[in-house]
Design a protein around this motif. Structure first.
Motif, PDB file in Angstrom:
ATOM      1  N   LEU A   1       0.853  -1.181   0.000  1.00  0.00           N
ATOM      2  CA  LEU A   1       0.000   0.000   0.000  1.00  0.00           C
ATOM      3  C   LEU A   1       0.893   1.237   0.000  1.00  0.00           C
ATOM      4  O   LEU A   1       1.808   1.355   0.817  1.00  0.00           O
ATOM      5  CB  LEU A   1      -0.905   0.006   1.228  1.00  0.00           C
ATOM      6  N   THR A   2       0.640   2.146  -0.919  1.00  0.00           N
ATOM      7  CA  THR A   2       1.418   3.379  -1.014  1.00  0.00           C
ATOM      8  C   THR A   2       0.488   4.578  -0.914  1.00  0.00           C
ATOM      9  O   THR A   2      -0.506   4.668  -1.648  1.00  0.00           O
ATOM     10  CB  THR A   2       2.196   3.447  -2.340  1.00  0.00           C
ATOM     11  N   LEU A   3       0.802   5.487   0.006  1.00  0.00           N
ATOM     12  CA  LEU A   3       0.055   6.726   0.179  1.00  0.00           C
ATOM     13  C   LEU A   3       0.995   7.901  -0.054  1.00  0.00           C
ATOM     14  O   LEU A   3       2.142   7.876   0.400  1.00  0.00           O
ATOM     15  CB  LEU A   3      -0.544   6.812   1.581  1.00  0.00           C
ATOM     16  N   SER A   4       0.519   8.915  -0.747  1.00  0.00           N
ATOM     17  CA  SER A   4       1.364  10.078  -1.029  1.00  0.00           C
ATOM     18  C   SER A   4       0.550  11.352  -0.927  1.00  0.00           C
ATOM     19  O   SER A   4      -0.665  11.361  -1.147  1.00  0.00           O
ATOM     20  CB  SER A   4       1.997   9.972  -2.420  1.00  0.00           C
ATOM     21  N   ALA A   5       1.239  12.425  -0.571  1.00  0.00           N
ATOM     22  CA  ALA A   5       0.617  13.745  -0.493  1.00  0.00           C
ATOM     23  C   ALA A   5       1.652  14.785  -0.883  1.00  0.00           C
ATOM     24  O   ALA A   5       2.852  14.620  -0.612  1.00  0.00           O
ATOM     25  CB  ALA A   5       0.083  14.013   0.909  1.00  0.00           C
ATOM     26  N   GLU A   6       1.192  15.856  -1.516  1.00  0.00           N
ATOM     27  CA  GLU A   6       2.097  16.885  -2.001  1.00  0.00           C
ATOM     28  C   GLU A   6       1.380  18.227  -1.964  1.00  0.00           C
ATOM     29  O   GLU A   6       0.194  18.318  -2.310  1.00  0.00           O
ATOM     30  CB  GLU A   6       2.506  16.541  -3.432  1.00  0.00           C
ATOM     31  N   VAL A   7       2.084  19.268  -1.515  1.00  0.00           N
ATOM     32  CA  VAL A   7       1.536  20.624  -1.521  1.00  0.00           C
ATOM     33  C   VAL A   7       2.592  21.550  -2.107  1.00  0.00           C
ATOM     34  O   VAL A   7       3.793  21.260  -2.069  1.00  0.00           O
ATOM     35  CB  VAL A   7       1.140  21.091  -0.104  1.00  0.00           C
ATOM     36  N   GLY A   8       2.115  22.674  -2.652  1.00  0.00           N
ATOM     37  CA  GLY A   8       3.070  23.588  -3.258  1.00  0.00           C
ATOM     38  C   GLY A   8       2.481  24.960  -3.509  1.00  0.00           C
ATOM     39  O   GLY A   8       1.368  25.287  -3.067  1.00  0.00           O
ATOM     40  N   SER A   9       3.237  25.771  -4.209  1.00  0.00           N
ATOM     41  CA  SER A   9       2.842  27.147  -4.512  1.00  0.00           C
ATOM     42  C   SER A   9       1.569  27.171  -5.349  1.00  0.00           C
ATOM     43  O   SER A   9       1.211  26.204  -6.012  1.00  0.00           O
ATOM     44  CB  SER A   9       3.965  27.853  -5.260  1.00  0.00           C
ATOM     45  N   TYR A  10       0.899  28.307  -5.305  1.00  0.00           N
ATOM     46  CA  TYR A  10      -0.339  28.565  -6.055  1.00  0.00           C
ATOM     47  C   TYR A  10      -1.454  27.615  -5.627  1.00  0.00           C
ATOM     48  O   TYR A  10      -2.240  27.124  -6.451  1.00  0.00           O
ATOM     49  CB  TYR A  10      -0.096  28.475  -7.567  1.00  0.00           C
TER      50      TYR A  10
END
Length: 654
Positions: free
Chosen positions: A178-187
């Motif tokens: 099981l793979t979980l990912s999250a990403e946040v960034g500009s705009y």
């Protein structure tokens, strides 16, 4: 600041520091993967082969490079490769254009994109939505530079990019993951992803889903994308492997106006697009003997697009649907005849496409049969490849009994000599074609069929491994096209100047140069350079007004350089720089406007990996370069300033 000098000094200091660390420590990085001694390439011959046996400049982007890259999608992943020019027109995920060897604004019709061998080029002018392919499911990406219509038919005139998803070897049965990912960034950008893969007896399965949203860099450029997909590989039955994959995506994107050097002007408030598409592919592969395989690939795709735009032709909101069905049986025979290892492939591709919009329904049928043979001589060091395709294309553009039919031929021939380990010289010729898309009508009233485009490619090159650290390659190519299909704004039109046309003759001559250097076990560097002379030669419609002009939207020169450095245990720094020469704005076939300025950008990503957790942070456009990634005669689209992204990946086996 002198960016080039700064970046080169950073490379040198990084190399020296890494060498010092290497000398002072005998420990190895537990996260560093061992590169396999032999990597297989599928795209060039529709069969697995080492890249050193292929008569072309080819590239494989593997899983380790994908994990360390700052790319958020496949388009951003391939933009640092020689001969590949990537532009993002509207700064939305679905507006990428991937151009192999300089076809400019019609690159999406001349660069073939595959996913596990399945064509994803749309049958109409809408292009490809590369933002819907999650990178966490991609095993590798193969890039073949040069025409390949012999094996793939339409669209494969400039090159082929094959996105290959993960399909674990059933002989190496791992736990469920099981793979979980999250990403946040500009705009206001964020992305959530999840995938589950594993084995159940003789069945490998994988499921993935993702959600991405961003306000976008420009006014009215917000976008949102949801995807879900699956793949299954079954080996339950003797000698039979069954591969089934499918997916669905939904995208909403606002459409910004040209910026003319600014971020917040000329907003197209209220203009937007909605895209929904789904597909399924079923591929049974039966091993008749250990030397003979029979494969049948069946694909179905349907899409619905709805948008409002100032230059829409139909009622607002404009809506159209497309349907695409293909059937591709293939027989492969591998044997040794007269002391010569030989692989013979014979196949058939049948494709049906239909588009419904505000006008008459438009359909396209194509049936192509091909043969391809590869022979190995001189103790498997000299390879001869020969191929031929005959394809019939039948188009009905007015929903009546009148059909436009073209019978087309494609040829290919290549010679490759492996004069040393991981080293080769090659020479090849390819005759490819492309036909008009279902909504790509010509003439002043957009009601005429266009002649098919015939493209001939000659290329020769060398790849040499000097030692265990140094590898370099050089490729020379010459591309000549008759009746190249594009939209010429210098011709008269109905509502505004311009019409789709088959231009008489064009040519592209270029050089691709690359080098890779493994400085230490922990530091690898690369650089590549592309020169492209893309020229309009002879036109039959505009009284030779544009003869000798440069094809717009194609930079004459561009280069990439960067490194991947495991600078501390479990820590990696990946940095890439891209330089793009000035170029004429798209649609400026008359070459009478100012060129788009050259630019250089630098992106970096730091990754920390510990057992089941990977955490990373990245900076794009580190030096805050002001530039226009895309410029047309209608205006400029300013590229984003310095921006940031951070995220994590959690992997759990059970």
């Amino acid at each position: 600041m002198n960016y080039k000098r700064y970046f080169i000094s950073l490379l040198v200091s990084g190399a020296l520091f890494a060498q010092e660390n290497e000398e002072s420590s005998n420990t190895t990085n537990p996260t560093q993967e061992t590169t396999p001694t032999e990597t297989r390439f599928i795209t060039a011959s529709r069969d697995e082969r080492p890249p050193e046996t292929l008569a072309a400049n080819v590239t494989i982007i593997g899983p380790e490079q994908i994990a360390r890259s700052s790319a958020r999608n496949v388009a951003e992943l391939v933009k640092y490769e020689a001969g590949v020019d990537v532009k993002k027109k509207l700064n939305t995920p679905n507006s990428f254009r991937v151009d192999v060897r300089g076809f400019g604004e019609v690159a999406s019709a001349n660069t073939l994109i595959l996913v596990d061998g399945r064509k994803i080029n749309a049958p109409d002018l809408s292009g490809m939505n590369l933002g819907t392919i999650p990178l966490n499911r991609v095993e590798k990406v193969e890039i073949y530079r040069g025409g390949r219509s012999v094996l793939y038919g339409d669209n494969a005139t400039g090159g082929v990019i094959n996105i290959i998803t993960r399909k674990e070897n059933p002989d190496n049965k791992k736990a469920h993951t099981l793979t979980l990912s999250a990403e946040v960034g500009s705009y206001e950008y964020y992305r959530l992803g999840a995938s589950l893969e594993g084995f159940s007896d003789d069945l490998y399965y994988a499921f993935d889903s993702s959600f991405t949203e961003s306000d976008g860099y420009h006014d009215n450029s917000s976008n949102r994308t949801k995807t879900i997909g699956f793949s299954v590989v079954s080996t339950e039955f003797e000698n039979l492997e069954l591969f089934v994959a499918g997916g669905k995506s939904e995208s909403h994107y606002n459409i910004p106006g040209p910026r003319n050097g600014q971020r917040d002007s000329a907003s197209y408030d209220g203009y937007y697009g909605d895209l929904r598409e789904q597909y399924i592919t079923i591929t049974p592969k039966y091993s008749i003997t250990d030397k003979v395989d029979l494969e049948l690939q069946m694909n179905y795709r349907e899409a619905e697009t709805k948008y409002t735009y100032p230059k829409a032709w139909g009622p607002s909101p404009e809506r159209y649907t497309s349907e695409d069905i293909s059937l591709s049986p293939k027989l492969t025979i591998r044997d040794r005849w007269n002391n010569i290892n030989n692989t013979f492939i014979v196949g058939l591709d049948h494709r049906y496409s239909k588009m419904e919009d505000y006008g008459p329904d438009k359909t396209r049928r194509s049936t192509g049969a091909y043969i391809y043979n590869s022979s190995a001589f001189l103790d498997d060091t000299l390879f001869l490849d020969l191929g031929y395709r005959r394809e019939a294309v039948r188009m009905n553009l007015n929903n009546d009994e009148n059909y436009d039919t073209n019978d087309l031929d494609a040829f290919s021939a290549g010679v490759t000599y492996n004069y040393a380990d991981h080293s080769k010289v090659f020479l090849s010729y390819d005759r490819s074609f492309r036909t008009q898309r279902v909504d790509e009508l010509g003439g002043i009233n957009f009601n005429e069929a266009l002649d098919p485009q015939i493209t001939k490619t000659w290329q020769t090159g060398i790849k040499h491994q000097f030692n265990d650290q140094w590898t370099a390659d050089l490729t020379l190519f010459h591309i000549k096209s008759d009746n190249e299909i594009f939209y010429d704004s210098t011709l008269p039109g109905v509502r505004s100047p311009g019409q789709n046309t088959s231009y008489g003759q064009t040519k592209r001559t270029g050089v691709e140069l690359g080098a890779q250097f493994q400085a230490t076990d922990n530091l690898s560097l690369y650089a590549n350079y592309t020169y492209m002379d893309a020229e309009l030669e002879k036109d039959s419609l505009s009284d030779d007004a544009n003869d000798g002009n440069t094809i717009p939207g194609v930079p004459e020169k561009f280069a990439n350089f960067g490194f991947s450095w495991d600078f501390i245990d479990r820590w990696n720094l990946n940095m890439n720089a891209h330089w793009n020469d000035d170029q004429y704005a798209e649609s400026d076939y008359a070459n009478n406007a100012d060129k788009q300025d050259s630019f250089i950008t630098v992106d970096a990503k730091v990754t920390y990996t510990w057992e089941w957790l990977s955490v990373y942070g990245g900076v794009n456009n580190i030096f805050d370069e002001e530039y226009n990634e895309f410029t047309s005669t209608n205006g400029e689209y300013t590229a984003p300033e310095r921006n940031f992204v951070t995220g994590f990946v959690i992997t759990h086996e059970f």
